[in-house]
Design a protein around this motif. Structure first.
Motif, PDB file in Angstrom:
ATOM      1  N   ASP A 146      69.167 101.380   2.257  1.00  0.00           N
ATOM      2  CA  ASP A 146      67.782 101.093   2.639  1.00  0.00           C
ATOM      3  C   ASP A 146      67.115 100.033   1.768  1.00  0.00           C
ATOM      4  OD1 ASP A 146      67.395 102.450   0.272  1.00  0.00           O
ATOM      5  OD2 ASP A 146      66.313 104.143   1.137  1.00  0.00           O
ATOM      6  N   GLY A 147      67.734  99.656   0.639  1.00  0.00           N
ATOM      7  CA  GLY A 147      67.161  98.623  -0.210  1.00  0.00           C
ATOM      8  C   GLY A 147      66.030  99.086  -1.093  1.00  0.00           C
ATOM      9  N   ASN A 148      65.820 100.395  -1.188  1.00  0.00           N
ATOM     10  CA  ASN A 148      64.707 100.927  -1.974  1.00  0.00           C
ATOM     11  C   ASN A 148      65.146 101.527  -3.305  1.00  0.00           C
ATOM     12  OD1 ASN A 148      62.765 100.292   0.008  1.00  0.00           O
ATOM     13  ND2 ASN A 148      63.270 102.151   1.154  1.00  0.00           N
ATOM     14  N   GLY A 149      66.313 101.120  -3.784  1.00  0.00           N
ATOM     15  CA  GLY A 149      66.782 101.603  -5.076  1.00  0.00           C
ATOM     16  C   GLY A 149      66.139 100.844  -6.233  1.00  0.00           C
ATOM     17  N   ASP A 150      66.661 101.087  -7.423  1.00  0.00           N
ATOM     18  CA  ASP A 150      66.150 100.448  -8.642  1.00  0.00           C
ATOM     19  C   ASP A 150      66.742  99.039  -8.741  1.00  0.00           C
ATOM     20  OD1 ASP A 150      65.530  99.596 -11.212  1.00  0.00           O
ATOM     21  OD2 ASP A 150      65.742 101.594 -12.073  1.00  0.00           O
ATOM     22  N   VAL A 151      65.947  98.039  -8.409  1.00  0.00           N
ATOM     23  CA  VAL A 151      66.430  96.651  -8.365  1.00  0.00           C
ATOM     24  C   VAL A 151      66.839  96.168  -9.755  1.00  0.00           C
ATOM     25  CG1 VAL A 151      65.747  94.260  -7.899  1.00  0.00           C
ATOM     26  CG2 VAL A 151      65.084  96.089  -6.316  1.00  0.00           C
ATOM     27  N   SER A 152      66.058  96.497 -10.771  1.00  0.00           N
ATOM     28  CA  SER A 152      66.365  96.052 -12.128  1.00  0.00           C
ATOM     29  C   SER A 152      67.697  96.627 -12.607  1.00  0.00           C
ATOM     30  CB  SER A 152      65.231  96.456 -13.073  1.00  0.00           C
ATOM     31  OG  SER A 152      65.536  96.108 -14.408  1.00  0.00           O
ATOM     32  N   ASP A 186      74.656  86.471   2.274  1.00  0.00           N
ATOM     33  CA  ASP A 186      74.343  86.816   3.662  1.00  0.00           C
ATOM     34  C   ASP A 186      75.036  88.104   4.101  1.00  0.00           C
ATOM     35  OD1 ASP A 186      72.749  84.530   4.052  1.00  0.00           O
ATOM     36  OD2 ASP A 186      74.526  83.302   4.432  1.00  0.00           O
ATOM     37  N   THR A 187      75.626  88.810   3.166  1.00  0.00           N
ATOM     38  CA  THR A 187      76.371  90.017   3.499  1.00  0.00           C
ATOM     39  C   THR A 187      75.423  91.177   3.777  1.00  0.00           C
ATOM     40  OG1 THR A 187      78.155  89.272   2.051  1.00  0.00           O
ATOM     41  CG2 THR A 187      78.194  91.572   2.726  1.00  0.00           C
ATOM     42  N   THR A 188      75.743  91.979   4.787  1.00  0.00           N
ATOM     43  CA  THR A 188      74.909  93.120   5.142  1.00  0.00           C
ATOM     44  C   THR A 188      75.063  94.230   4.097  1.00  0.00           C
ATOM     45  OG1 THR A 188      76.652  94.184   6.458  1.00  0.00           O
ATOM     46  CG2 THR A 188      75.225  92.606   7.587  1.00  0.00           C
ATOM     47  N   PRO A 189      74.067  95.104   3.968  1.00  0.00           N
ATOM     48  CA  PRO A 189      74.181  96.202   2.979  1.00  0.00           C
ATOM     49  C   PRO A 189      75.363  97.121   3.270  1.00  0.00           C
ATOM     50  CG  PRO A 189      72.231  96.467   4.372  1.00  0.00           C
ATOM     51  CD  PRO A 189      72.745  95.099   4.622  1.00  0.00           C
ATOM     52  N   GLU A 190      75.687  97.342   4.558  1.00  0.00           N
ATOM     53  CA  GLU A 190      76.831  98.190   4.887  1.00  0.00           C
ATOM     54  C   GLU A 190      78.125  97.576   4.375  1.00  0.00           C
ATOM     55  OE1 GLU A 190      73.482  99.138   7.417  1.00  0.00           O
ATOM     56  OE2 GLU A 190      74.530  97.242   7.081  1.00  0.00           O
ATOM     57  N   ARG A 217      73.691 102.140  -4.593  1.00  0.00           N
ATOM     58  CA  ARG A 217      72.413 101.896  -3.922  1.00  0.00           C
ATOM     59  C   ARG A 217      71.573 100.878  -4.696  1.00  0.00           C
ATOM     60  NH1 ARG A 217      67.089 105.685  -3.556  1.00  0.00           N
ATOM     61  NH2 ARG A 217      66.170 104.776  -1.672  1.00  0.00           N
ATOM     62  N   ASP A 218      71.556 100.995  -6.015  1.00  0.00           N
ATOM     63  CA  ASP A 218      70.783 100.055  -6.832  1.00  0.00           C
ATOM     64  C   ASP A 218      71.350  98.639  -6.735  1.00  0.00           C
ATOM     65  OD1 ASP A 218      69.239 102.196  -7.567  1.00  0.00           O
ATOM     66  OD2 ASP A 218      70.180 102.465  -9.532  1.00  0.00           O
ATOM     67  N   ILE A 219      72.669  98.494  -6.734  1.00  0.00           N
ATOM     68  CA  ILE A 219      73.282  97.171  -6.614  1.00  0.00           C
ATOM     69  C   ILE A 219      72.947  96.556  -5.262  1.00  0.00           C
ATOM     70  CG2 ILE A 219      75.487  95.948  -6.426  1.00  0.00           C
ATOM     71  CD1 ILE A 219      76.606  97.827  -8.541  1.00  0.00           C
ATOM     72  N   ILE A 220      73.054  97.354  -4.212  1.00  0.00           N
ATOM     73  CA  ILE A 220      72.709  96.860  -2.872  1.00  0.00           C
ATOM     74  C   ILE A 220      71.252  96.433  -2.824  1.00  0.00           C
ATOM     75  CG2 ILE A 220      72.401  97.574  -0.470  1.00  0.00           C
ATOM     76  CD1 ILE A 220      74.879  99.366  -0.838  1.00  0.00           C
ATOM     77  N   SER A 221      70.369  97.215  -3.438  1.00  0.00           N
ATOM     78  CA  SER A 221      68.940  96.880  -3.452  1.00  0.00           C
ATOM     79  C   SER A 221      68.697  95.570  -4.192  1.00  0.00           C
ATOM     80  CB  SER A 221      68.145  98.013  -4.108  1.00  0.00           C
ATOM     81  OG  SER A 221      68.307  99.230  -3.398  1.00  0.00           O
ATOM     82  N   ALA A 222      69.400  95.380  -5.316  1.00  0.00           N
ATOM     83  CA  ALA A 222      69.238  94.143  -6.082  1.00  0.00           C
ATOM     84  C   ALA A 222      69.704  92.934  -5.278  1.00  0.00           C
ATOM     85  CB  ALA A 222      70.010  94.238  -7.398  1.00  0.00           C
ATOM     86  N   LEU A 223      70.825  93.069  -4.566  1.00  0.00           N
ATOM     87  CA  LEU A 223      71.331  91.953  -3.770  1.00  0.00           C
ATOM     88  C   LEU A 223      70.427  91.661  -2.580  1.00  0.00           C
ATOM     89  CD1 LEU A 223      75.165  92.711  -3.864  1.00  0.00           C
ATOM     90  CD2 LEU A 223      73.954  90.836  -5.002  1.00  0.00           C
ATOM     91  N   GLN A 227      68.584  88.205  -1.854  1.00  0.00           N
ATOM     92  CA  GLN A 227      68.743  87.489  -0.592  1.00  0.00           C
ATOM     93  C   GLN A 227      67.401  87.055  -0.017  1.00  0.00           C
ATOM     94  OE1 GLN A 227      70.967  89.995   2.066  1.00  0.00           O
ATOM     95  NE2 GLN A 227      72.874  89.828   0.919  1.00  0.00           N
ATOM     96  N   GLU A 228      66.387  87.894  -0.213  1.00  0.00           N
ATOM     97  CA  GLU A 228      65.069  87.618   0.358  1.00  0.00           C
ATOM     98  C   GLU A 228      64.168  86.807  -0.566  1.00  0.00           C
ATOM     99  OE1 GLU A 228      63.568  91.452   1.202  1.00  0.00           O
ATOM    100  OE2 GLU A 228      65.063  91.910   2.758  1.00  0.00           O
ATOM    101  N   ALA A 229      64.527  86.702  -1.837  1.00  0.00           N
ATOM    102  CA  ALA A 229      63.663  86.017  -2.810  1.00  0.00           C
ATOM    103  C   ALA A 229      63.698  84.499  -2.594  1.00  0.00           C
ATOM    104  CB  ALA A 229      64.106  86.352  -4.226  1.00  0.00           C
TER     105      ALA A 229
END
Length: 269
Positions: A146-152, A186-190, A217-223, A227-229
């Motif tokens: 979901d991208g809501n993990g700990d980004v840091s 450009d890779t999807t979280p899945e 989950r945190d790594i996926i959230s960071a990526l 990607q969006e930054a």
């Protein structure tokens, strides 16, 4: 006057069958709607019970037509063609096929991404079939991606475990013997999750002892955040670091200064 009244009455008079016809039409419409709704509910109930079987059967047909040449009819693989699929599960199938890596065009150091050749439903069917025959890792839950993990924390884990191959900016990089770590911007979280769990190509497998589900989950959230930054400095120059940036400055910066010096000299002469 009397004739005009008779004409008006004649025009306004209704047929004695009009009421019966209207009631019949209403009953037919109501019955048709009820029958259609009942059939839809029944079909939904039946499909729920048979969806897995039907999908696996369709997947088996697709697998035999498109994958068995290399991986074998029994998923045991064929020497010199394709590896065994025992234990790879639906997650690896989804990763390889949804990125276009499979079917592979030719044997090489590693399978590169290319246009996807199957629909999402076809990929899901083949994945279901492989999972039913050779069970392995399953698709992640929505919470993991979901991208809501700990980004840091995820960015720190990425720098420690992934950046030496994929570059700190996730732009990819070269490896030995013609292999490379792909760009994952450009890779999807899945598929990010699938890469960590299944270890495709030269990627190591990160099980729950290496990286927990929360770490993943945190790594996926960071990526996803990366990607969006937006790039605050302007052009990213491929995000390949100081080498590409220095080369750009050397060619265009110093080259531009030399061009200006030559132009001034030519004007003075």
């Amino acid at each position: 006057m009397a004739r005009e009244k008779l004409k008006r009455r004649a025009r306004g008079r209704r047929s004695p069958f009009a009421a019966a016809i209207l009631i019949g039409v209403g009953l037919l419409a109501t019955g048709g709607i009820y029958a259609g709704a009942s059939a839809a509910v029944a079909a939904t109930g039946e499909s729920t019970a048979t969806t897995t079987q039907a999908t696996a059967e369709e997947g088996e047909t697709l697998f035999q037509a498109n994958c068995a040449t290399c991986h074998g009819m029994d998923l045991e693989g064929r020497e010199g063609y394709g590896p065994s699929l025992n234990g790879v599960g639906e997650l690896a199938v989804h990763f390889q096929m949804s990125t276009g890596r499979m079917p592979m065009q030719m044997n090489g150091p590693q399978a590169d991404q290319k246009p996807v050749q199957f629909t999402d439903d076809q990929i899901a069917s083949i994945a279901t079939y492989v999972q039913s025959v050779a069970p392995g890792p399953e698709m992640p839950s929505a919470r993991i991606t979901d991208g809501n993990g700990d980004v840091s924390h995820g960015a720190e884990l990425f720098r420690i475990n992934c950046a030496m191959c994929h570059n700190v900016a996730a732009a990819g990089g070269a490896l030995t013997q013609g292999k490379f770590a792909p760009d994952i911007m450009d890779t999807t979280p899945e598929n990010i999750y699938a890469a960590m769990v299944t270890g495709p190509q030269n990627m190591p497998v990160f099980n729950n002892q290496n990286l927990t589900e929360e770490d993943k989950r945190d790594i996926i959230s960071a990526l996803l955040y990366q990607q969006e930054a937006q790039a605050p400095g302007g052009f990213t120059l491929g995000s390949l670091g100081p080498v590409s940036e220095g080369l750009f400055i050397w060619i265009f910066g110093i080259g531009g200064l030399i061009a200006v010096a030559v132009w001034i000299t030519a004007k003075s002469n």
